[in-house]
Design a protein around this motif. Structure first.
Motif, PDB file in Angstrom:
ATOM      1  N   HIS A   1       0.778  -1.229   0.000  1.00 57.38           N
ATOM      2  CA  HIS A   1       0.000   0.000   0.000  1.00 57.38           C
ATOM      3  C   HIS A   1       0.813   1.285   0.000  1.00 57.38           C
TER       4      HIS A   1
ATOM      5  N   PRO B   1      -0.749  15.353  -4.046  1.00 55.95           N
ATOM      6  CA  PRO B   1      -0.514  13.916  -4.234  1.00 55.95           C
ATOM      7  C   PRO B   1       0.498  13.334  -3.249  1.00 55.95           C
TER       8      PRO B   1
ATOM      9  N   GLN C   1       3.529  10.679   3.764  1.00 57.43           N
ATOM     10  CA  GLN C   1       2.334  10.704   4.610  1.00 57.43           C
ATOM     11  C   GLN C   1       2.163  12.108   5.174  1.00 57.43           C
TER      12      GLN C   1
ATOM     13  N   THR D   1      -0.480   8.584  -6.405  1.00 56.84           N
ATOM     14  CA  THR D   1      -1.367   7.445  -6.253  1.00 56.84           C
ATOM     15  C   THR D   1      -2.515   7.747  -5.305  1.00 56.84           C
ATOM     16  N   SER D   2      -2.334   8.743  -4.423  1.00 50.48           N
ATOM     17  CA  SER D   2      -3.406   9.163  -3.533  1.00 50.48           C
ATOM     18  C   SER D   2      -3.187  10.622  -3.183  1.00 50.48           C
ATOM     19  N   LYS D   3      -4.133  11.193  -2.459  1.00 52.50           N
ATOM     20  CA  LYS D   3      -4.009  12.585  -2.041  1.00 52.50           C
ATOM     21  C   LYS D   3      -3.942  12.637  -0.523  1.00 52.50           C
TER      22      LYS D   3
END
Length: 192
Positions: A35, A51, A90, A43-45
């Motif tokens: 993950h 991002p 993160q 790949t994510s916000k």
């Protein structure tokens, strides 16, 4: 008889604890690998709406990296190089979990980070030999004339990347470096 039974129970408890630790470690390592991609952009916000992961640089000459997202957590490392590239992996409130080119991770206050893009020349080749360089070229082509030969570990400012080459500035020299020979831009990433 009672002593031998106690020893048996202690041994069983220790083995159970070790097995539980190994199971939890294996599960969490699998989750991290599955993950948290290291080299994929956007790949994510994060909570900021930007991002994750993404590259930034250190804004200050002295930056503490902490083991958790608060000044209440211990300092695990101090960076003393302004402009060093970092990868944000993160976000938590105004704290960013970052990773450096060597893989060291920790938490930094967002006020100490800059959106200016920098990169390190082939940090994975540092100390591997005398004749290892990253060539900075006049144009974004492997046959273009070489303007500078950068030693592994040299920090440069990145002006743009086209997915294969990045226009960079190292000292007073500006040219193009192969995107696969730097740490600070993802493979295939393009930006101006």
């Amino acid at each position: 008889m009672k002593i031998s039974m106690r020893n048996h129970m202690r041994r069983s408890l220790r083995l159970t604890c070790v097995a539980l630790f190994l199971a939890v470690t294996a599960t969490s390592m699998g989750a991290v690998t599955e993950h948290a991609p290291v080299h994929a952009q956007g790949t994510s916000k994060g909570a900021s709406g930007l991002p994750l992961p993404r590259f930034v640089s250190l804004k200050s000459r002295r930056v503490n990296i902490r083991i958790g997202p608060s000044t209440d957590y211990a300092v695990s490392w101090m960076y003393t190089k302004e402009g060093l590239p970092m990868e944000i992996i993160q976000e938590y409130e105004n704290w960013r979990r970052v990773r450096d080119a060597d893989g060291t991770e920790g938490w930094v206050n967002q006020a100490l980070l800059s959106g200016e893009r920098t990169a390190v020349a082939a940090p994975w080749m540092k100390g591997k030999g005398k004749d290892i360089f990253v060539n900075m070229r006049r144009e974004a082509q492997p046959s273009a004339p070489i303007l500078a030969r950068l030693e592994p570990g040299v920090i440069m400012r990145i002006k743009e990347c086209n997915g294969t080459w990045c226009r960079a500035e190292a000292g007073s020299v500006e040219g193009w470096v192969n995107q696969g020979e730097i740490w600070g831009a993802y493979p295939g990433e393009a930006f101006k």
